[in-house]
Structure formats: C-alpha cells, structure tokens
Enzyme design. Sequence first.
Site, PDB file in Angstrom:
ATOM      1  N   CYS A  37       0.646  -1.041  -0.035  1.00 35.54           N
ATOM      2  CA  CYS A  37       0.049  -0.024   0.075  1.00 35.54           C
ATOM      3  C   CYS A  37       0.860   1.187   0.023  1.00 35.54           C
ATOM      4  O   CYS A  37       0.314   2.345  -0.112  1.00 35.54           O
ATOM      5  CB  CYS A  37      -1.147   0.104   1.105  1.00 35.54           C
ATOM      6  SG  CYS A  37      -0.497  -0.637   2.621  1.00 35.54           S
ATOM      7  N   ASP A  39       2.548   2.561   2.380  1.00 37.79           N
ATOM      8  CA  ASP A  39       2.427   3.219   3.621  1.00 37.79           C
ATOM      9  C   ASP A  39       4.096   3.515   4.274  1.00 37.79           C
ATOM     10  O   ASP A  39       4.441   2.213   4.146  1.00 37.79           O
ATOM     11  CB  ASP A  39       1.563   2.595   4.685  1.00 37.79           C
ATOM     12  CG  ASP A  39       0.042   2.712   4.287  1.00 37.79           C
ATOM     13  OD1 ASP A  39      -0.401   3.055   3.195  1.00 37.79           O
ATOM     14  OD2 ASP A  39      -0.761   2.006   4.970  1.00 37.79           O
ATOM     15  N   CYS A  63      -3.238   5.033   5.100  1.00 38.76           N
ATOM     16  CA  CYS A  63      -4.607   4.948   5.571  1.00 38.76           C
ATOM     17  C   CYS A  63      -4.835   5.211   6.950  1.00 38.76           C
ATOM     18  O   CYS A  63      -4.178   5.238   7.982  1.00 38.76           O
ATOM     19  CB  CYS A  63      -5.127   3.641   5.011  1.00 38.76           C
ATOM     20  SG  CYS A  63      -4.857   2.268   6.101  1.00 38.76           S
ATOM     21  N   CYS A 106      -2.295  -3.563   8.908  1.00 35.95           N
ATOM     22  CA  CYS A 106      -1.831  -1.902   9.342  1.00 35.95           C
ATOM     23  C   CYS A 106      -1.477  -2.258  10.759  1.00 35.95           C
ATOM     24  O   CYS A 106      -0.577  -1.515  11.327  1.00 35.95           O
ATOM     25  CB  CYS A 106      -2.823  -1.064   9.386  1.00 35.95           C
ATOM     26  SG  CYS A 106      -3.619  -0.891   7.652  1.00 35.95           S
TER      27      CYS A 106
END
Lengths: 128, 180
Positions: A37, A39, A63, A106
């Site tokens: 992603c 991140d 996110c 996450c």
Amino acid sequence: MAYSEQVIDHYENPRNVGKMNDQDDNIGTGMVGAPACGDVMRLQIKVSDDGVIEDAKFKTYGCGSAIASSSLVTEWVKGMTLDQAQELKNTTIAEELALPPVKIHCSVLAEDAIKAAVADYKEKQAKK
Amino acid sequence: MMDITQNYFEFLALPVTYQLDLQALSERSRELQKTLHPDRFSHLSDRERRLSVQYTAYLNEAVATLKHPLSRAQYLLKLKGLDTFSESQVQLDPMFLIQQMELRESLEDIASAADPEAELEQLRQTVEQEMKSLREQFDRYYQQSTPSAYEAAAVCVRKMQFIDKLGREIEVLEDQLFDE
C-alpha cells in the site's frame, strides 16, 4: 469501507504525532513500511534510565487504519517497560480498533514499528 | 487460436522482456480485440461466445498489467515464482524508508509553501528520477536471471511501490492546488 468509531477517533485526533531527535541516546526510532500500500510509519520512544518508556511519538503516511494503529500504540506504550512494549501484539491492536481482516496488516505494521524502536534503542545502549 | 493458459506475453505474441515495446503492445492488443469483437460471434454457439468473453477479459488484464512499468515488473517476477503483488511482511532498507518519510514530509509541506507550484514540480522530478533509476536497476537484475538477482529485482519492485504511491499522491495534490 466503513471505519470503526475507534479508528475514526484516532484518525481525527491522532495522539502523539511528532518527532523526537533520533540522535539522542535515550530515543529509539522504528521505521517500517508496507510496499503493497506504500505506507510508511515512524514510531519513536523516549526511555528513562530505569528502562521505562516516558514518551512516544509517531508519524504515519498511510490509510486511516495505519494512522490509528500507530496512534494507539504510542498511547499504550507510555509507562511500559521495554520488555512489555516488545510483547505488544498486533492482534490486541486490531481488536481494540475493530479492524476488518483486510486492514489487519496495518496493526502488524504498528507492532513491527514498536519492536523496531525498542531494538534501535537497545542497539544504541549497547554501543555506549 | 487464443489460449488463456499462456502467460500475458505469449498471449499477446510479445517477447518476455521488461523493455517492452509499448507500440507493439497496443498494436497487438488492437488486432486481438478486432478478432474478439462480439459482433463476429453473434452466429456462434453459447460456448464459443462465453469463450470470447473470457478471452476479452484476459486480454484486458494482460494489457493493463504489461502497460504499467511497475505491474509489468511484478508480473515478470511472478513468472519466476516471486509474488510481490500481495506480500506485506518484508524487510526494507532503513535508509530507503527514511528517504520515503522525508519525501512525504516535503509533499505535506508544499500546500503551505511560498511557491507550491515550483516545489511540487521539483518533487515530481525527484520522484520521476528515482523511478527511472529503479526501473533500470530492476532490468539489470532481471536480465542476470539468477535466483539471487531475482531477489534483488524484487527489492527494486518494493521500492517502486512506494515511489509509485508517492507519484499518485503528488498528482492528487496537484489537482487540489491548481485545478480550480
């Protein structure tokens, strides 16, 4: 996808956003990232002489779930010993934030970040 | 006859290479699309029509994957047994992560900068340069064709994923700032 109330709360009012001087001996810095992603997360801890985490800061580009996971971890680890912080599990984070299965990674990222921060601190102390 | 058990390159009759001729890709894609046009299948059986739908889907997927330099790199590695499409747990070079953090911090600061347009342009050039050099590195490793070189190529792909995301964020900010 709908975020849980807990995620929205941390996303809208992130705790402990910021940066501490990573050159200081009593600061441990953990940098992690998730390629899938894109991140990136930085989590820092300030440790007292008797091995207790006095302060924690984070900065996450990602996110809502990634921001919430790292925000929550900085809240939790304050007052913990290094050993306690190292034992923090992503499942506990995911549960607290009610993360859906697709967002579990996450919480894994946040777990990796705190582990990396503790490892960085210990490495610095060993070099002294 | 088309065969969807072939990989995307074979399906499109293109050489399996990273330095893909994009012109050839779009030409081959157009040719195949013509032969797959639903009107040409109207007289055919249900089974044959179903097949044509399948071929079309496979063709679209193939073109979308091969067209983009990042997904093309990922697909080439997948053919070699390295799946970088869905991995989440990987070790990343700390220096690279620090650099990524800094790049995102500067992107965040742009909105409040004195000359956001100039700074955004500068950041975009940095990102493009970085992407270009990662593509070149990837291709060098990929061509070495050894297991350890493929691993090194996968490291390039992971880095490209971050740069790609940053590139998309730059575009979003650009739209927000200047497209009113």
